[in-house]
Design an enzyme around this catalytic site. Structure first.
Site, PDB file in Angstrom:
ATOM      1  N   LEU A 189       0.873  -1.165   0.000  1.00 38.42           N
ATOM      2  CA  LEU A 189       0.000   0.000   0.000  1.00 38.42           C
ATOM      3  C   LEU A 189       0.913   1.218   0.000  1.00 38.42           C
ATOM      4  CD1 LEU A 189      -2.704  -1.171   2.540  1.00 38.42           C
ATOM      5  CD2 LEU A 189      -3.205  -0.241   0.271  1.00 38.42           C
ATOM      6  N   SER A 190       0.850   2.000  -1.051  1.00 39.78           N
ATOM      7  CA  SER A 190       1.789   3.103  -1.220  1.00 39.78           C
ATOM      8  C   SER A 190       1.625   4.152  -0.134  1.00 39.78           C
ATOM      9  CB  SER A 190       1.595   3.744  -2.594  1.00 39.78           C
ATOM     10  OG  SER A 190       1.802   2.795  -3.620  1.00 39.78           O
TER      11      SER A 190
END
Length: 389
Positions: free
Chosen positions: A93-94
């Site tokens: 998840l950036s």
């Protein structure tokens, strides 16, 4: 306090931190609303991975919900690793700030049809759907497990978003072209021409460019080119089916050099402290795209270790105040000399910032440029070599 209340508290703190850091883009006031409506914890798996200095260790929500939440909401500039492959991250998840920056660069408007390439856990597809509207976002993911996970989370959020299992670098958007926007979530060195062909004239493509930086391209009115500026720094997972990119890990330099003695050495007058300047690091990335630069300080100053992920390496050794630094290098190419030449050019250009660079894509080739797309310095963009090690 319940687990959900604990997570909600971390969401609130992260939102406040985004505000303090100026990470909410002023031209996209919809983003804080979308983040609040679709928080990242709704798209996070129950196991995350944290680097402990030696290896990635699991953080299970059921076992240690506090540590799991701490990792997920560790900061505006921090990604959360969600999947490993062979002990190395293969999905994440950036970082919230990067997600906001890239979606701002995408300039989504209600009614736009969006192709999200690299679904991952589905969070960016969800945010794009919130903005564009029902049924207007399609997403492709090469990993069947990730696609199934994202599909379930998107459905649970009440979003009408198509997720197809496909290699987005090679395939077109589900349902066919054209689309108004492409948002890629994995890094490519060269933009597939099929992406340009899939976007309407005037549409935009936002993608992570190689190991450092993300770019927003606008497709020309005749559809025969796309061009745009670097938008900021970002580090993303690479294309799983693309050419190998050099390993940026701390052990990669030693793997390339092995026990080899230097084949060339010389003194250099450059101030190695400048390698802490991310504008210089970006300029080096443009001019020598396969050069991995690692730095660390000791009592004599900043030192640097450089390699190409294959067979060539260089070391810049600081020798204290008033003493010139030492350049040691080996392998079939003199990658240290290449870095020095790019460094000198950057200084001669007036030390331009990363935002002063851009990319042009045509059916016949791709190039990076600085200052002006026609008259400024140019660098050809090529697919990186397949590493032989």
């Amino acid at each position: 306090m319940t687990v959900d209340e604990d997570v909600a508290g971390r969401r609130t703190r992260l939102d406040a931190e985004m505000e303090r850091c100026g990470a909410w883009p002023a031209e996209s006031p919809w983003l804080p609303e979308a983040f609040a409506a679709l928080p990242r914890d709704r798209f996070a798996p129950d196991r995350l991975w944290r680097w402990d200095g030696r290896a990635y260790v699991p953080l299970d929500r059921a076992v240690d919900p506090g540590s799991w939440a701490d990792e997920l909401y560790s900061g505006v500039y921090s990604a959360a690793v969600t999947q490993l492959d062979g002990g190395r991250p293969s999905s994440s998840l950036s970082a919230p700030s990067v997600v906001a920056d890239m979606l701002d660069s995408l300039q989504i408007a209600p009614g736009h049809r969006v192709w999200d390439i690299g679904t991952g856990q589905g969070w960016t597809a969800a945010l794009a759907s919130w903005r564009a509207g029902p049924g207007l976002v399609v997403s492709t993911e090469v990993d069947e497990r990730l696609a199934a996970f994202a599909r379930a989370r998107l459905a649970a959020a009440g979003l009408d978003t198509v997720v197809a299992v496909a290699n987005g670098t090679a395939a077109g958007p589900p349902g066919g072209a054209p689309v108004d926007r492409i948002h890629a979530t994995y890094a490519v060195e060269a933009v597939p021409w099929s992406w340009v062909e899939a976007v309407r004239p005037g549409g935009r493509i936002v993608y992570p460019w190689g190991r450092l930086g993300h770019v927003a391209l606008t497709v020309a009115d005749d559809g025969r080119s796309a061009q745009g500026w670097v938008q900021g720094l970002a580090q993303f997972m690479g294309d799983r089916h693309g050419p190998a990119q050099p390993d940026t890990g701390s052990t990669a330099y030693a793997a390339v050099r092995g026990s080899a003695e230097p084949e060339a050495r010389r003194e250099v007058e450059h101030d190695l402290a400048a390698l802490d300047d991310w504008d210089l690091r970006f300029a080096l990335r443009v001019a020598v795209p396969d050069a991995v630069v690692l730095t660390a300080r000791d009592d004599d100053g900043l030192n640097a270790w450089i390699h190409d992920g294959d067979q060539s390496w260089a070391t810049f050794v600081a020798r204290g105040a008033g003493e010139p630094s030492l350049l040691l290098q080996g392998g079939p190419r003199r990658i240290g000399d290449e870095v020095l030449a790019a460094w000198t050019q950057w200084e001669e250009l007036g030390r331009p910032s990363r935002y002063n660079y851009g990319v042009t894509v045509t059916p016949h080739g791709q190039r990076a440029w600085q200052g002006d797309p026609e008259t400024g310095p140019q660098w050809p963009i090529a697919r990186l070599h397949q590493a032989t090690r």
